[in-house]
Write an enzyme that holds these catalytic residues in place. Structure first.
Site, mmCIF file in Angstrom:
data_model
loop_
_atom_site.group_PDB
_atom_site.id
_atom_site.type_symbol
_atom_site.label_atom_id
_atom_site.label_comp_id
_atom_site.label_asym_id
_atom_site.label_seq_id
_atom_site.Cartn_x
_atom_site.Cartn_y
_atom_site.Cartn_z
ATOM 1 N N ASN A 9 31.022 -21.714 -40.403
ATOM 2 C CA ASN A 9 30.401 -22.319 -41.579
ATOM 3 C C ASN A 9 30.175 -21.196 -42.601
ATOM 4 O OD1 ASN A 9 28.781 -23.589 -43.436
ATOM 5 N ND2 ASN A 9 27.044 -23.916 -42.057
ATOM 6 N N LYS A 11 29.284 -21.386 -45.589
ATOM 7 C CA LYS A 11 28.220 -21.688 -46.553
ATOM 8 C C LYS A 11 28.684 -21.319 -47.972
ATOM 9 C CE LYS A 11 24.944 -21.120 -42.827
ATOM 10 N NZ LYS A 11 23.608 -20.836 -42.385
ATOM 11 N N HIS A 101 23.477 -30.529 -42.312
ATOM 12 C CA HIS A 101 23.031 -29.166 -42.005
ATOM 13 C C HIS A 101 21.604 -28.999 -42.507
ATOM 14 C CE1 HIS A 101 22.668 -24.821 -42.159
ATOM 15 N NE2 HIS A 101 23.660 -24.772 -41.292
ATOM 16 N N GLU A 103 20.257 -26.781 -44.118
ATOM 17 C CA GLU A 103 20.169 -26.319 -45.510
ATOM 18 C C GLU A 103 20.409 -27.466 -46.490
ATOM 19 O OE1 GLU A 103 22.898 -23.085 -44.963
ATOM 20 O OE2 GLU A 103 21.403 -22.107 -43.681
ATOM 21 N N GLU A 171 21.189 -27.058 -33.940
ATOM 22 C CA GLU A 171 20.860 -25.819 -34.642
ATOM 23 C C GLU A 171 19.355 -25.757 -34.887
ATOM 24 O OE1 GLU A 171 24.500 -24.209 -36.922
ATOM 25 O OE2 GLU A 171 23.473 -25.584 -38.233
ATOM 26 N N GLY A 177 20.309 -17.916 -39.252
ATOM 27 C CA GLY A 177 20.273 -16.734 -40.114
ATOM 28 C C GLY A 177 19.117 -15.792 -39.829
ATOM 29 N N SER A 217 22.369 -18.049 -35.327
ATOM 30 C CA SER A 217 22.432 -16.626 -34.938
ATOM 31 C C SER A 217 23.319 -16.373 -33.721
ATOM 32 C CB SER A 217 21.024 -16.058 -34.700
ATOM 33 O OG SER A 217 20.280 -16.085 -35.905
#
Ligand code: PGA
Length: 255
Positions: A9, A11, A101, A103, A171, A177, A217
């Site tokens: 991904n 991003k 996701h 985000e 996730e 991250g 991560s």
């Protein structure tokens, strides 16, 4: 046996030049030095930003690397400035699309019902949705991880249908991250619960086709142990997918 899926991904990262270099690094790593049989243990996927799909798609054509989008609209077409449809992703060569996701959920306020509508649109366009779920740090601390994840699954997955090509990505929001990951026991607990939830909802046979990825991560240093957890069928990789060497090291960890 489900073949493991290792999905990158990207991003909102990459311009044409850096993306070409990254993809070239992946292609060199796969073909360089003779056949990399260990890579065949998994399916490789890259999900670049929409404006790079064509560039990346051209480079990976004929290679074992697949292409995916990072989001799509729930409508087939129409007056939705700035959005792209599932059919557009399919037309650009995508086989997958990441949906829901964390985000997107936090930056754009996407709730489960919208994610479900997008996943339904993706399936209708012939894309396999990668539906993301996961708890926040506070939800984990309150002991609500499984309840939160099952709620998100119930709200975000498309209505069941025959032969659906569907992927789930677990996730934990706090792991994305951050450099922090759950223990393998914690990952196993959630993946096991998702697998049981799918079995109960769809029946074991239909559920068996659905892969459950871990994301958050994942790196070369922890990929082997995370990918060895029972019921982990691959990884959704952000930061480490931006370095060819690291992404390939994670792919090799599937073997
Ligand atoms: P990360 O991101 O690997 O950088 O933690 C994973 C993701 O958000 O899909």
């Amino acid at each position: 046996m489900r073949r493991k899926l290792i999905a990158g991904n990207w991003k909102m990262n990459g311009l044409r030049a850096s993306s070409k270099a990254l993809v070239q690094g992946l292609l060199d790593g796969i073909s360089g030095g003779g056949p990399s049989y260990e890579l065949l243990a998994c399916e490789l996927l890259v999900c670049p930003p929409a404006c790079l799909l064509e560039t990346v798609g051209g480079l990976i054509a004929g290679s074992p690397i697949g292409l995916g989008g990072q989001d799509c609209h729930s409508a087939e077409a129409g007056a939705h400035t700035g959005d792209i449809s599932a059919a557009m992703l399919k037309d650009a060569g995508c086989a997958y699309v990441i949906l829901g996701h964390s985000e997107r959920r936090s930056d754009h306020g996407e709730a489960d019902a919208l994610v479900r509508a997008k996943a339904t649109a993706a399936l209708a366009a012939g894309l396999a949705p990668i539906v993301c779920v996961g708890e926040t740090a506070a939800e984990r601390d309150e002991g609500r991880t499984l309840a939160v994840v099952e709620d998100q699954l119930a709200g975000s997955l498309p209505p069941p249908g025959p032969g659906q090509d569907l992927v789930i990505a677990y996730e934990p929001v706090w792991a994305i991250g951050s450099g922090r990951t759950p223990s393998t026991a914690e990952v196993g607990e959630v993946h096991g619960a998702i697998r049981r939830w799918l079995d109960a909802r769809l029946g074991a046979e239909a559920a068996a086709a659905i892969r459950i990825l871990y994301g958050g991560s994942m790196k070369p240093g922890n990929a082997a142990e995370l990918l060895a957890v029972p019921a982990v069928d691959g990884g959704l990789i952000g930061g480490a997918s931006l370095k060819a060497e690291d992404f390939l090291a994670i792919a090799r960890a599937c073997a």
